[in-house]
Design an enzyme around this catalytic site. Structure first.
Site, PDB file in Angstrom:
ATOM      1  N   GLY A  64       1.374  14.518  -6.195  1.00 13.75           N
ATOM      2  CA  GLY A  64       2.481  14.565  -5.248  1.00 13.75           C
ATOM      3  C   GLY A  64       3.349  15.793  -5.343  1.00 13.75           C
ATOM      4  N   ASP A  75      -3.099 -11.834  12.760  1.00 16.94           N
ATOM      5  CA  ASP A  75      -3.381 -11.424  14.134  1.00 16.94           C
ATOM      6  C   ASP A  75      -2.379 -10.413  14.676  1.00 16.94           C
ATOM      7  OD1 ASP A  75      -5.575 -13.099  14.254  1.00 16.94           O
ATOM      8  OD2 ASP A  75      -4.428 -14.789  15.020  1.00 16.94           O
ATOM      9  N   ARG A  81       1.134  -3.787 -24.719  1.00 14.96           N
ATOM     10  CA  ARG A  81       0.694  -2.415 -24.445  1.00 14.96           C
ATOM     11  C   ARG A  81       1.394  -1.901 -23.192  1.00 14.96           C
ATOM     12  NH1 ARG A  81      -5.439  -1.014 -25.195  1.00 14.96           N
ATOM     13  NH2 ARG A  81      -4.627  -1.035 -27.327  1.00 14.96           N
ATOM     14  N   ILE A 102      -1.607  14.081   1.024  1.00  9.05           N
ATOM     15  CA  ILE A 102      -1.371  12.815   0.320  1.00  9.05           C
ATOM     16  C   ILE A 102       0.030  12.761  -0.265  1.00  9.05           C
ATOM     17  CG2 ILE A 102      -3.830  12.653  -0.231  1.00  9.05           C
ATOM     18  CD1 ILE A 102      -3.074  13.287  -3.156  1.00  9.05           C
ATOM     19  N   ARG A 136      -0.583   4.000 -23.964  1.00 12.81           N
ATOM     20  CA  ARG A 136      -1.769   4.702 -23.500  1.00 12.81           C
ATOM     21  C   ARG A 136      -1.377   5.563 -22.295  1.00 12.81           C
ATOM     22  NH1 ARG A 136      -3.049   2.782 -27.576  1.00 12.81           N
ATOM     23  NH2 ARG A 136      -4.999   1.720 -28.168  1.00 12.81           N
ATOM     24  N   ARG A 195       9.029  22.466  -1.896  1.00 10.62           N
ATOM     25  CA  ARG A 195       8.137  21.950  -0.852  1.00 10.62           C
ATOM     26  C   ARG A 195       8.493  20.512  -0.487  1.00 10.62           C
ATOM     27  NH1 ARG A 195       2.532  22.684  -3.570  1.00 10.62           N
ATOM     28  NH2 ARG A 195       1.844  21.627  -1.674  1.00 10.62           N
ATOM     29  N   GLU A 209       3.914  13.932 -11.122  1.00  7.59           N
ATOM     30  CA  GLU A 209       3.437  15.052 -11.935  1.00  7.59           C
ATOM     31  C   GLU A 209       4.485  16.132 -12.171  1.00  7.59           C
ATOM     32  OE1 GLU A 209       0.155  16.921 -10.020  1.00  7.59           O
ATOM     33  OE2 GLU A 209       1.088  16.956  -8.054  1.00  7.59           O
TER      34      GLU A 209
END
Length: 778
Positions: free
Chosen positions: A572, A168, A564, A527, A653, A732, A627
């Site tokens: 970004g 709430d 794995r 984003i 992977r 940036r 990235e």
């Protein structure tokens, strides 16, 4: 429900500092996440055991098997689960002294002198009473022969830290309680689905959401969905509201609207204190208007489901602050509650918060509703009531005072969730101010080609939750130049850092071009969350949730195949916000970002860490990479390195999330944030314009070209010329980024041996009527 833990003894203390998971009665989704931050194996605080208390106060009173030891694996792979894995229950026995005596005996038997309590004001009040009575309870236990005087002396003081868990969001002193954001996600999912049905069948829907004493969920969901009508306990409608509401609903339907959404909090009342039920509102609409009307009571759906990214990060931050508060507590330290203030964790005296929270209910019982709204402060969002009213469809019937100002809105750059909400609210606020409002298609390219059209109130109806045909903005967007707002063209949208320089050039060129002597305002929407002048950019919350949901599925795959490791690349640019926050939300083993430089030695340590991890029951790994975190250590490089070093132990992977982070419907946060930024930006524009023309000048005012942003919990307008000084244009990035402080917690939760000496503890603040009355933005 939920959990908060503390990890052991601090070396400067003379007695063992133990902890107990004390669960409150509130069953909000994601509450248990709060304690995740407190299980730090390998920290300096490992000399004492950690214990869980099953079934909350009930388990504390009953003792026995309800109090059990915990370890790192006890909370592994549960971060994506809702609810609480250790249970919650109401306990009448704890409300009596006899029950609290039993609880004290059980705590002393386990050597527990510290409690972390998660709950609402009732649970936290009970904890404070327990702490106050502690000395007397121990004396009684000694008198009854259940403990010795030596034991009583050893455990003579009880430390308590509270975490607020309530969907709430009804606790005064904190901007957001644990579980609220997840509940809003559930509500908006239902509203979006219902909107489709309502439009198809031309129906009216009455949605009842939780909130017996607080209308936060109803208010924010109304803002985020563009509801036609809203009922909340703090703002009862005036007498005769039935006639007013039906007249407005009928007129909006007669102008072509195919649906009506009415949102009502379960505790809604009228001015006389009489409950307003969803069934009453439905019967009213059917009888007076004859509309096909349905009632949907969301109920406990709001408490369930997967916790949102915001709740996961919030809970972890509060859990970490809670353990530090316990470690630093002394016998003279008052019981405190860990709260959220902007993007920072703070400590507040527990009973100050409880007292103000109770005063809110007292004011409502005595029909002092304006005072109740003031006591809610900025956290519940009741200051947004004017914005909600102006943005609602029925307000278009109000007569607007016409001005001679014309403003235009355009979007520039890549799409970001929430831009539709910002444009919608800016258009409607502009119209309500009497301005003529235009929109420009295709950004600056469309502006140069004259793709400008006038918009009215109903032209932006239904934009809040829509997934547009072209990206996320109903105004087509192109990556050109810098997003600006001014008298004739009021562009509003994406503003990555490299466009700050363009904005500065536009301002500096005013001496040569009179056309640029205009008021400009930028709403940062990207984003990447890399815009200087704001802590949060529009769209970053939706992107984090999109990345989190993908990583949850990846973790599920890794858990099924065993041994794995997944390497996941996020967007970004050079900004590591997405990777860091997503990493915390999904329990990643590492997150590589540009702002936190790393070497081959760090990569080697990470591989060795995962190798050791595969020897435990947690035979899966998740590594996030921004990235552009490193020029040479690419995603492919990391894959080859991990595959080579992990050969025979685990396989690897790769997943590149890519543009799925820009997709999907906006989250409640971005819809609400976009709506409020649009309102604030347009009101600021109106004020600047009136001031400029009143003084016989046109757009030459100081600070007439600004970026609007949220700094901690205050809305600020930053001149673009000043932002130039704090911007790294090459990468940036703002030169200072608040979220970098979360990196320490990310590494700690990944079970790396790190020192907490760099951790900055939250400050002790106070909650008073004066602090609550200060305008603090959102």
């Amino acid at each position: 429900c939920g959990r908060g833990w503390q990890e052991g003894a601090k070396s400067s203390l003379h007695q063992p500092l133990l902890s107990q998971d004390l669960i409150s009665r509130t069953g909000a989704a994601g509450l248990w996440l709060a304690g995740q931050a407190l299980l730090q194996r390998g920290s300096p605080f490992t000399s004492a055991p950690l214990l869980f208390c099953l079934q909350g106060y009930e388990g504390l009173v009953e003792g026995g098997e309800n109090i059990k030891r915990a370890n790192w694996l006890s909370v592994s792979n549960i971060i994506q689960l809702g609810g609480t894995i250790i249970g919650s229950a109401r306990c009448k026995a704890f409300t009596t002294r006899e029950g609290r005596l039993l609880a004290a005996c059980n705590l002393v038997q386990h050597g527990i002198t510290n409690l972390c309590v998660i709950g609402g004001d009732g649970s936290l009040t009970g904890a404070n009473i327990f702490r106050t009575e502690w000395g007397g309870l121990l004396e009684e236990l000694v008198k009854d022969g259940k403990i010795t005087e030596e034991v009583a002396k050893k455990y003579c003081h009880l430390n308590i830290v509270g975490l607020v868990g309530s969907i709430d969001n009804d606790f005064c002193g904190t901007d957001m309680t644990i579980g609220t954001d997840s509940a809003l996600h559930r509500i908006m999912e239902v509203i979006d689905a219902i909107t489709t049905t309502a439009q198809s069948h031309q129906r009216t829907f009455v949605l009842e959401v939780m909130g017996r004493h607080c209308g936060y969920l109803a208010l924010v969901s109304a803002l985020a969905s563009g509801a036609d009508w809203l009922f909340i306990p703090e703002a009862p409608p005036e007498d005769g509201w039935e006639d007013f509401m039906c007249a407005r609903l009928g007129e909006t339907r007669s102008r072509g609207s195919r649906l009506n959404i009415i949102i009502i909090a379960e505790g809604a009342i009228d001015r006389n204190g009489k409950p307003i039920s969803s069934s009453y509102v439905k019967d009213l609409v059917v009888q007076r208007l004859g509309f096909d009307t349905r009632v949907t009571v969301l109920g406990h759906v709001q408490r369930g489901g997967t916790p949102s990214a915001f709740d996961r990060v919030l809970s972890s931050k509060m859990g970490m602050e809670a353990v530090m508060a316990l470690l630093e507590a002394t016998p003279d330290t008052p019981a405190c509650v860990v709260s959220l203030s902007g993007n920072q964790s703070v400590r507040l005296p527990l009973m100050e918060c409880v007292q103000v929270t109770k005063e809110v209910q007292k004011a409502m019982d005595e029909k002092r509703f304006e005072e109740a709204i003031q006591l809610r402060g900025s956290a519940p969002g009741t200051r947004a009531l004017p914005a909600a009213a102006v943005c609602a469809d029925w307000c278009c019937l109000s007569p607007f005072r016409q001005t001679h100002f014309s403003l235009a809105i355009l979007n520039v750059g890549a799409p970001a969730a929430g831009m539709n909400a910002a444009v919608r609210s800016a258009v409607r606020i502009g119209i309500s101010q009497g301005h003529t409002v235009y929109v420009v298609n295709d950004g600056f390219e469309g502006l140069s080609k004259g793709q400008i059209r006038k918009v009215g109130w109903h032209d932006v109806a239904g934009w809040l939750g829509r997934v547009p045909r072209t990206g996320w903005v109903n105004l087509s967007s192109v990556r050109v130049g810098y997003s600006l707002c001014h008298v004739l063209t009021f562009p509003l949208g994406a503003a990555p850092c490299r466009r700050i320089e363009g904005g500065v050039q536009l301002v500096e060129a005013r001496g040569q071009y009179e056309e640029l002597c205009i008021v400009m305002c930028v709403i940062p929407a990207t984003i990447s969350n890399n815009v200087p002048g704001t802590d949060f950019s529009l769209g970053c919350d939706t992107a984090v949730n999109a990345a989190m949901e993908s990583c949850d599925r990846i973790k599920q795959s890794a858990s099924g195949t065993k041994r794995r490791v997944f390497i996941v690349e996020t967007m970004g640019g050079y900004c590591g916000y997405l990777s860091t926050v997503t990493g915390i939300a999904v329990g990643a083993d590492a997150a590589y970002v540009y702002e936190d430089p790393f070497t081959i030695h760090d990569l080697k340590a990470n591989v060795e860490h995962l190798t050791e991890k595969m020897k435990t029951d947690i035979q899966r790994g998740l590594v996030l990479r921004n990235e552009k975190c490193h020029e040479h250590y690419t995603t492919e490089f990391l894959y080859n390195l991990y595959s080579s070093e992990g050969r025979g132990i685990f396989d690897c992977r790769i997943n590149v999330l890519g543009h799925l982070q820009q997709g999907g419907a906006p989250t409640p946060f971005d819809r609400n944030y976009g709506t409020k930024l649009g309102v604030k930006a347009m009101l600021w524009m109106s004020e600047k314009l009136q001031e400029a023309y009143r003084k016989g000048r046109r757009g030459t005012l100081r600070d007439s070209a600004c970026v609007i942003g949220l700094r901690k919990k205050t809305v600020a307008f930053s001149p673009v010329t000043e932002l130039k000084k704090v911007t790294d244009f090459e990468h940036r990035l703002p030169q200072e980024q608040w979220w970098l402080n979360l990196r320490l917690m990310l590494k700690m939760l990944a079970n790396y041996q790190i020192s907490l000496t760099e951790y900055i503890s939250g400050k002790m603040e106070h909650v008073t009527r004066r602090t609550l009355s200060i305008e603090k933005g959102f």
